[in-house]
Design a protein around this motif. Structure first.
Motif, short mmCIF file in Angstrom:
data_model
loop_
_atom_site.label_atom_id
_atom_site.label_comp_id
_atom_site.label_asym_id
_atom_site.label_seq_id
_atom_site.Cartn_x
_atom_site.Cartn_y
_atom_site.Cartn_z
N ASN A 221 -17.52 -26.29 57.48
CA ASN A 221 -17.14 -25.04 56.79
C ASN A 221 -15.63 -25.03 56.55
OD1 ASN A 221 -16.21 -22.26 56.51
ND2 ASN A 221 -18.36 -21.71 56.90
N TYR A 223 -13.55 -22.68 55.90
CA TYR A 223 -12.82 -21.60 56.57
C TYR A 223 -12.60 -21.93 58.05
CZ TYR A 223 -13.76 -18.98 52.34
OH TYR A 223 -13.80 -18.58 51.03
N VAL A 224 -13.67 -22.46 58.65
CA VAL A 224 -13.57 -22.84 60.07
C VAL A 224 -12.54 -23.97 60.21
CG1 VAL A 224 -14.80 -23.83 62.04
CG2 VAL A 224 -15.94 -22.17 60.56
N ALA A 227 -9.06 -22.65 59.82
CA ALA A 227 -8.64 -21.82 60.97
C ALA A 227 -8.31 -22.70 62.17
CB ALA A 227 -9.75 -20.82 61.31
N ALA A 231 -4.49 -23.29 63.66
CA ALA A 231 -4.20 -22.85 65.03
C ALA A 231 -3.67 -24.02 65.86
CB ALA A 231 -5.46 -22.27 65.67
N LEU A 234 -0.23 -25.41 64.49
CA LEU A 234 0.89 -24.51 64.77
C LEU A 234 1.30 -24.59 66.24
CD1 LEU A 234 2.49 -22.49 63.00
CD2 LEU A 234 1.32 -20.71 64.25
N TRP A 235 0.32 -24.71 67.12
CA TRP A 235 0.63 -24.83 68.55
C TRP A 235 1.47 -26.10 68.79
CZ3 TRP A 235 0.29 -27.63 73.07
CH2 TRP A 235 0.43 -26.91 74.26
N VAL A 291 -7.14 -19.44 52.01
CA VAL A 291 -7.17 -18.81 53.34
C VAL A 291 -5.94 -17.92 53.53
CG1 VAL A 291 -8.60 -20.51 54.51
CG2 VAL A 291 -6.17 -20.94 54.23
N GLN A 293 -5.45 -14.73 54.04
CA GLN A 293 -5.40 -13.74 55.13
C GLN A 293 -5.06 -14.42 56.47
OE1 GLN A 293 -8.05 -14.36 53.18
NE2 GLN A 293 -9.01 -12.47 52.47
N LEU A 294 -5.63 -15.61 56.66
CA LEU A 294 -5.35 -16.37 57.88
C LEU A 294 -3.87 -16.73 57.93
CD1 LEU A 294 -6.27 -18.09 60.36
CD2 LEU A 294 -6.62 -19.97 58.76
N ALA A 297 -1.78 -13.79 58.91
CA ALA A 297 -1.86 -13.48 60.34
C ALA A 297 -1.00 -14.46 61.14
CB ALA A 297 -3.31 -13.54 60.80
N VAL A 298 -1.05 -15.73 60.75
CA VAL A 298 -0.27 -16.75 61.46
C VAL A 298 1.23 -16.50 61.27
CG1 VAL A 298 0.33 -19.20 61.38
CG2 VAL A 298 -2.05 -18.52 61.48
N ALA A 301 2.30 -13.74 63.54
CA ALA A 301 2.41 -14.25 64.91
C ALA A 301 3.71 -15.05 65.07
CB ALA A 301 1.21 -15.13 65.24
N LEU A 305 6.85 -14.50 67.63
CA LEU A 305 7.32 -15.59 68.50
C LEU A 305 8.79 -15.89 68.25
CD1 LEU A 305 4.42 -18.20 68.41
CD2 LEU A 305 4.94 -16.51 70.14
#
Lengths: 544, 119
Positions: A221, A223-224, A227, A231, A234-235, A291, A293-294, A297-298, A301, A305
């Protein structure tokens, strides 16, 4: 057919320079040879990187497909104004650091090993910046990281240095592995790891969904995949950039490394993390990606930070007793400010106020350059002060030794003014841009945070200046320590800090150009266009 | 509304120069001149302190800052130094895992949102 050019030759030639050193170390015993060799290798890199930047700023985005393999099948380097500029700054600062190392390691015999690692670090730095391939970025991050771990633990007879290297290495390995897992998701879903190709597919996915072997399942997917990849990436990137709360390794690792390495780690290595964040959030997962909206949000965040990093770094600076540790916390604080600048690009800011968008990004990139120059300068100055004070890193032991060396003290002041943001230094203008961006975006509380972070860090810088220059009761200076070479280098960096401010009209306009090349629809379009042109050129060569 | 860089530089440079001048003036009025210290002043107290300590005319920088900063925000620094920056790997890992969890949560919420909308 695409011949070898300056974009393609830089990293492989530096790899050659680095890897031949252990062999030369067995054959040649004259230490001076290695100092000159490394300086010449760095000079070569600086000339090529400067030429590459000139090429990009005059002729547009440059793509170099390695081995003539068409991207995305093969690895390609893709230079736009952002990575060309950062590559040039990196190579020039590395040149200063390498020359300084000749003074710093004058009594040390194992210099071949040191320079192998230092050139390896430069390979990793420039490779991470130049690459146009997300998997090659992973490889180059590993090259960079392995050199950095070994350099942090360079004084292997010191338990603190070994401990810091192990801590840095352990979490660093986790970070790069997480990024790799993110890449697995991206490749499985989109079938490519080329950055331009990914940016194109992510923009047009909604209109032209690309089927993949895992379509219809959770794993395939898009979107998955996006995401998870964002995530994890970025970490990993915030770990490399030492942003809160992934900053813990930095205050341990940077002070324990040899001082020229501390300058490279604090001034340059952290930039790679920020660069990767910017490349992912503005070019690959840009404002036009499906993506959005994702991404928003990032970015929010990241803004939180950034503010936390800025505040915590500044607060911790104030209470340090070790000069290098104080500077390490200052790095965390400044990276926070850079992240505040580059976190402005949410879709709402872009749609409602494009001026704020450009100001914030330009301020962030400008501050990254200013911080690089100022921090490398201050670490190199700290190396001189520590040597003069008999090897102690404690601020109390340094005891105003700088007063006897006015040129070293002058360089210290220039570096502090740059980082503090005193006009007319570059640091002032970059902070002003970030401040103005958030005022323009209707978020004055973020602008106030920029001021608050600078105000708190002022206490730390005053402490640094007081202990280094004004404190009475200086220690017995090592009369045999000659500091003319490092003094010349730190003064050159100090002048560079001043120039970044005095030439602000030109530099700010250049920063707007840089932002235009990676964060605007036209810039991203040019990025794809260069990729497709290369692909077509190679394909037509094969057809003939 | 924000000032253009040139005007901002001129104004701020002027303010800084003025502040520096005032600060220098105040400092030159109140500073203690080490050359004026009498020989009697340099004599040690008979309380066991070494002469070197007594002849110091400055405060150690850490004392200077702890007096001012730590006194004002003891709790904050206790947390920042003893809890957050303890140097213990487990505690670092805790903060870093929480952050990874936060990013994963953002990803999860986004995915759930898209799936609910039939994406």
């Amino acid at each position: 057919m695409i011949g070898l050019n300056s974009v393609g030759v830089l990293v492989p030639s530096l790899v050659g320079f680095a890897f031949i050193l252990p062999l030369l170390g067995k054959l040649i015993k004259n230490v001076k040879f290695f100092h000159i060799y490394a300086a010449l290798a760095s000079l070569w890199a600086a000339i090529l990187a400067t030429y590459n930047a000139y090429l990009v700023f005059t002729a547009g985005t440059q793509v170099y497909p390695f081995g003539g393999w068409p991207p995305p099948l093969g690895i390609a380097y893709e230079l736009d104004k952002l990575n060309a500029l950062l590559g040039m700054v990196t190579a020039l600062v590395m040149l200063a650091i390498t020359i300084y190392s000749a003074w710093y390691l004058k009594d040390y015999e194992g210099v071949a090993y040191y320079y192998t690692l230092l050139l390896g670090l430069e390979v990793g730095l420039i490779g991470c910046l130049y690459t146009g391939d997300a998997f090659n970025l992973f490889v180059m991050l590993e090259v960079l990281s392995i050199s950095a771990y070994a350099l942090v633990g360079f004084y292997r007879s010191k338990p603190e240095a070994v401990e810091a290297a192990i801590k840095y290495g352990m979490f660093g390995a986790v970070a790069t592995t997480l990024y790799f897992v993110g890449l697995v998701f991206i490749y499985a879903t989109f079938g490519t790891l080329n950055m331009a190709d990914l940016a194109f597919k992510l923009t047009f996915y909604v209109y032209y969904p690309v089927p993949n072997p895992f379509s219809g399942t959770f794993f395939g997917n898009p979107y998955v995949a996006s995401a998870v990849a964002l995530a994890l990436a970025l970490w990993a990137f915030t770990y490399k950039s030492a942003a809160f709360p992934n900053h813990f390794w930095l205050p341990d690792a940077h002070p324990e490394a040899p001082t020229p390495v501390s300058a490279a780690l604090s001034g340059l290595v952290v930039n790679v993390g920020v660069y990767a964040i910017v490349r992912f959030l503005y070019t690959i997962f840009g404002p036009s990606a499906f993506v959005v909206q994702l991404r928003d949000a990032v970015l929010i965040a990241l803004l939180v930070l950034g503010i936390a990093s800025g505040l915590i770094g500044a607060l911790m600076m104030v209470v340090q007793e070790d000069i290098k540790r104080l500077l390490a916390y200052s790095t965390i604080s400044h990276i926070g400010l850079v992240l505040v600048g580059v976190a402005i690009g949410t879709s709402s800011t872009l749609n409602q106020n494009s001026l704020a968008y450009v100001l914030g990004l330009a301020g962030g990139i400008y501050h990254m350059v200013n911080h690089t120059l100022g921090k490398a300068l201050l670490f190199l100055v700290s190396g001189i002060l520590i040597a003069l004070a008999g090897g102690s890193r404690k601020l109390d032991d340094i005891g105003g030794v700088g007063r006897r060396y006015p040129l070293v003290s002058l360089a210290l002041f220039l570096g502090v003014f740059q980082l503090l943001g005193v006009p007319p230094f570059g640091g002032f203008f970059s902070k002003l841009l970030i401040y103005s961006a958030y005022m323009e975006a209707g978020m004055p509380y973020v602008s106030l945070m920029v001021i608050l972070i600078s105000a708190i860090s002022l206490l730390g810088y005053v402490k640094l200046i007081y202990a280094s220059v004004f404190k009475v009761g200086s220690p017995k200076v090592e009369q045999t320590t000659k500091v003319s070479l490092p003094t010349a280098i730190v003064l050159a960096l100090g002048i560079a800090c001043l120039v970044t401010g005095l030439a602000t009209t030109y530099i700010t306009s250049m920063m707007f150009d840089v932002v235009g090349s990676f964060a605007t629809p036209q810039g991203v379009y040019d990025y794809w266009q260069s990729f497709f042109n290369t692909l077509l050129n190679l394909a037509s060569g094969v057809m003939r | 509304m924000f000032l253009d860089p040139l005007t901002a530089t001129l104004i701020l440079s002027g303010v800084l120069a003025f502040t520096a001048l005032i600060t220098w003036f105040i400092y030159s009025v109140v500073k203690s001149n080490p050359t004026n210290v009498s020989e009697e002043f340099k004599e040690p107290y008979l309380a066991g302190e070494p002469t070197s300590t007594l002849s110091r005319i400055d405060a150690p920088s850490n004392t200077l800052f702890w007096g001012f900063i730590y006194g004002l925000s003891r709790k904050l620094y206790h947390y920042l130094r003893e809890r957050m920056h303890s140097g213990i790997l487990n505690e670092w890992g805790e903060y870093m895992s929480v952050y990874l969890g936060l990013l994963s949560l953002i990803g999860l919420l986004f995915t759930a949102l898209i799936l609910l909308r039939g994406g």
